[in-house]
Design a protein around this motif. Structure first.
Motif, mmCIF file in Angstrom:
data_model
loop_
_atom_site.group_PDB
_atom_site.id
_atom_site.type_symbol
_atom_site.label_atom_id
_atom_site.label_comp_id
_atom_site.label_asym_id
_atom_site.label_seq_id
_atom_site.Cartn_x
_atom_site.Cartn_y
_atom_site.Cartn_z
ATOM 1 N N ASN A 62 70.336 23.331 51.782
ATOM 2 C CA ASN A 62 71.165 23.177 50.586
ATOM 3 C C ASN A 62 71.148 21.755 50.048
ATOM 4 O OD1 ASN A 62 72.037 25.883 50.604
ATOM 5 N ND2 ASN A 62 73.604 25.398 52.138
ATOM 6 N N ARG A 63 70.679 20.815 50.866
ATOM 7 C CA ARG A 63 70.598 19.419 50.448
ATOM 8 C C ARG A 63 69.372 18.788 51.091
ATOM 9 N NH1 ARG A 63 73.397 14.645 49.026
ATOM 10 N NH2 ARG A 63 72.919 12.859 50.340
ATOM 11 N N TRP B 219 61.934 21.184 40.972
ATOM 12 C CA TRP B 219 61.980 19.722 40.874
ATOM 13 C C TRP B 219 60.868 19.260 39.942
ATOM 14 C CZ3 TRP B 219 62.739 17.270 46.436
ATOM 15 C CH2 TRP B 219 64.009 17.631 46.925
ATOM 16 N N LEU B 220 61.222 18.447 38.964
ATOM 17 C CA LEU B 220 60.266 17.994 37.959
ATOM 18 C C LEU B 220 60.064 16.482 38.048
ATOM 19 C CD1 LEU B 220 61.470 20.043 34.841
ATOM 20 C CD2 LEU B 220 59.690 20.650 36.503
ATOM 21 N N ALA C 185 59.772 10.766 46.480
ATOM 22 C CA ALA C 185 59.852 10.194 45.133
ATOM 23 C C ALA C 185 61.037 10.807 44.397
ATOM 24 C CB ALA C 185 58.567 10.476 44.371
ATOM 25 N N PRO C 186 61.803 10.003 43.656
ATOM 26 C CA PRO C 186 62.892 10.577 42.859
ATOM 27 C C PRO C 186 62.364 11.652 41.916
ATOM 28 C CG PRO C 186 63.031 8.186 42.899
ATOM 29 C CD PRO C 186 61.711 8.542 43.516
ATOM 30 N N THR C 187 63.118 12.712 41.778
ATOM 31 C CA THR C 187 62.706 13.832 40.950
ATOM 32 C C THR C 187 63.912 14.340 40.179
ATOM 33 O OG1 THR C 187 61.520 15.955 41.019
ATOM 34 C CG2 THR C 187 63.165 15.567 42.731
ATOM 35 N N TRP C 188 63.690 15.283 39.274
ATOM 36 C CA TRP C 188 64.781 15.836 38.464
ATOM 37 C C TRP C 188 64.990 17.285 38.894
ATOM 38 C CZ3 TRP C 188 65.769 13.618 33.063
ATOM 39 C CH2 TRP C 188 66.992 14.081 32.561
ATOM 40 N N PRO C 189 66.033 17.581 39.686
ATOM 41 C CA PRO C 189 66.292 18.956 40.114
ATOM 42 C C PRO C 189 66.995 19.734 38.997
ATOM 43 C CG PRO C 189 67.325 17.305 41.573
ATOM 44 C CD PRO C 189 66.969 16.641 40.294
ATOM 45 N N PRO D 200 66.903 22.509 46.482
ATOM 46 C CA PRO D 200 68.326 22.207 46.296
ATOM 47 C C PRO D 200 68.567 21.282 45.105
ATOM 48 C CG PRO D 200 67.455 20.962 48.153
ATOM 49 C CD PRO D 200 66.381 21.929 47.736
ATOM 50 N N LEU D 201 69.704 21.469 44.455
ATOM 51 C CA LEU D 201 70.112 20.574 43.377
ATOM 52 C C LEU D 201 70.836 19.356 43.929
ATOM 53 C CD1 LEU D 201 71.395 23.216 40.792
ATOM 54 C CD2 LEU D 201 69.108 22.231 41.009
ATOM 55 N N ASP D 202 71.279 19.457 45.171
ATOM 56 C CA ASP D 202 71.957 18.349 45.852
ATOM 57 C C ASP D 202 70.899 17.504 46.562
ATOM 58 O OD1 ASP D 202 73.653 16.634 47.161
ATOM 59 O OD2 ASP D 202 74.623 18.168 48.403
ATOM 60 N N VAL D 203 70.635 16.314 46.048
ATOM 61 C CA VAL D 203 69.556 15.479 46.577
ATOM 62 C C VAL D 203 70.009 14.022 46.671
ATOM 63 C CG1 VAL D 203 67.718 16.949 45.675
ATOM 64 C CG2 VAL D 203 68.608 15.096 44.261
ATOM 65 N N SER D 204 69.305 13.270 47.505
ATOM 66 C CA SER D 204 69.503 11.823 47.597
ATOM 67 C C SER D 204 68.146 11.170 47.798
ATOM 68 C CB SER D 204 70.427 11.465 48.760
ATOM 69 O OG SER D 204 70.438 10.058 48.972
ATOM 70 N N PHE D 205 67.887 10.122 47.039
ATOM 71 C CA PHE D 205 66.630 9.384 47.150
ATOM 72 C C PHE D 205 66.941 7.917 47.442
ATOM 73 C CE2 PHE D 205 65.954 12.828 44.034
ATOM 74 C CZ PHE D 205 65.036 13.589 44.750
ATOM 75 N N ALA D 206 67.718 7.693 48.500
ATOM 76 C CA ALA D 206 68.226 6.355 48.801
ATOM 77 C C ALA D 206 67.098 5.363 49.086
ATOM 78 C CB ALA D 206 69.195 6.423 49.988
#
Length: 340
Positions: free
Chosen positions: A142-143, A225-226, A261-265, A302-308
């Motif tokens: 879920n994340r 994810w885009l 890599a940061p993405t757009w969910p 998942p729409l819940d993401v972190s790219f710290a």
């Protein structure tokens, strides 16, 4: 952040997969911003006309799993490798031997050549490769963040994970400056078969906005994810140029060499809503024929993401770039094909 390259001014850079969708974009970007004294060695199974043919560039056309090709690539010292070549997800599933030969054997051979060069007293190679979010496998959690367990469920994801582990080991031994960035579906890919099962991400945007009907293989509730081609290229430029101390300090001594890599969910429904603000008729051109297996693997992110980690390294997050305006992002992606 201004781009800088912590490599010798006369560095020799090897780029595999240079004729591919991402390879061509990277070569063009580097031609504009890299030091003019850099020497380029570009390789792929074919040479696309116009993909950098300057006096400081040399093409080696051939199969990376062929030893003679590897010999030609390393006949002079190499300072950095950007490894983009590979057999994509769908094709690697269909042809097991091909996937293993290209994704594993050829890659491991290149890595061995990097290690051998360094142990003979040559330059320590900065190796940057594209990995994939396929390393997560299914069922998807879920994340997802930098600590999410990796359990690839496709051969392609397994190949990428095996190479990540090899980079970790070579880094531990001091034989390589290895880095890997996991990319999600890069859009918009051209309408050409490349074996990527996630290619529907591009088709979903390109076809309706160019006035064509499209049958989507995942449901409106599917989560994808885009990542734009320009952002993927920027990630590679940033990580290629980053000094070793900054990279090591951020990733930590015991951490993996790979980051997301940061993405757009987004959901497919949200993409349709965004397209409607560009062309109100675009969503009407989309029909749905969900394929459960495909959706489980590529439509359940998942729409819940972190790219710290990526944020610490100043990798571009397109959600911030476009101020969380998905319609503006879609317009940016589809500008060449939008009906006027």
């Amino acid at each position: 952040m201004p781009l800088s390259f912590h490599l010798p001014p006369n560095a020799r850079i090897l780029i595999t997969g240079a004729s591919g969708y991402l390879g061509q974009a990277l070569v063009k970007a580097l031609a504009l911003c890299a030091p003019s004294a850099w020497q380029w060695v570009l390789t792929d199974t074919q040479c696309i006309e116009g993909t950098h043919s300057g006096a400081n560039a040399r093409w080696v056309v051939g199969d990376l799993s062929n030893a003679s090709v590897g010999d030609a690539l390393f006949e002079q010292p190499v300072h950095a490798v950007v490894h983009l070549a590979g057999v994509m997800s769908g094709r690697a599933e269909q042809d097991v031997k091909l996937g293993e030969r290209v994704n594993l054997k050829a890659s491991l051979d290149l890595l061995a050549r990097c290690r051998d060069q360094y142990r003979r007293g040559g330059p320590l190679v900065r190796w940057l490769m594209t990995s994939s979010i396929a390393v997560y496998g299914t069922p998807l959690p879920n994340r997802i963040d930098d600590g999410t367990p990796l359990r690839p469920s496709l051969s392609y994801g397994t190949h990428k994970r095996m190479l990540e582990l090899m980079l970790d080991d070579m880094n531990r031994r001091g034989d390589l400056d290895g880095r890997a960035v996991r990319l999600s579906g890069v859009v918009m890919r051209p309408a050409l078969p490349n074996g990527a099962l996630s290619g529907f991400n591009s088709d979903l945007i390109r076809e309706p906005l160019s006035g064509k009907n499209y049958v989507c293989p995942v449901s409106p509730d599917a989560r994808i994810w885009l990542l734009s081609l320009s952002a993927a290229t920027a990630h590679l430029l940033r990580l290629l140029g980053m000094d070793r101390a900054t990279w090591a300090q951020t990733m930590g001594p015991a951490a993996t060499c790979a980051l997301n890599a940061p993405t757009w969910p987004v959901t497919v429904h949200e993409v349709l809503q965004a397209m409607a603000r560009i062309d109100p008729r675009a969503p009407q051109r989309v029909q749905f024929d969900p394929q459960p297996d495909l959706e489980a693997q590529f439509g359940a992110w998942p729409l819940d993401v972190s790219f710290a980690l990526a944020q610490q390294l100043a990798l571009t997050d397109e959600r911030e770039t476009f101020q969380y305006d998905l319609s503006a992002f879609i317009r940016h992606l589809a500008q060449p094909v939008i009906l006027t």
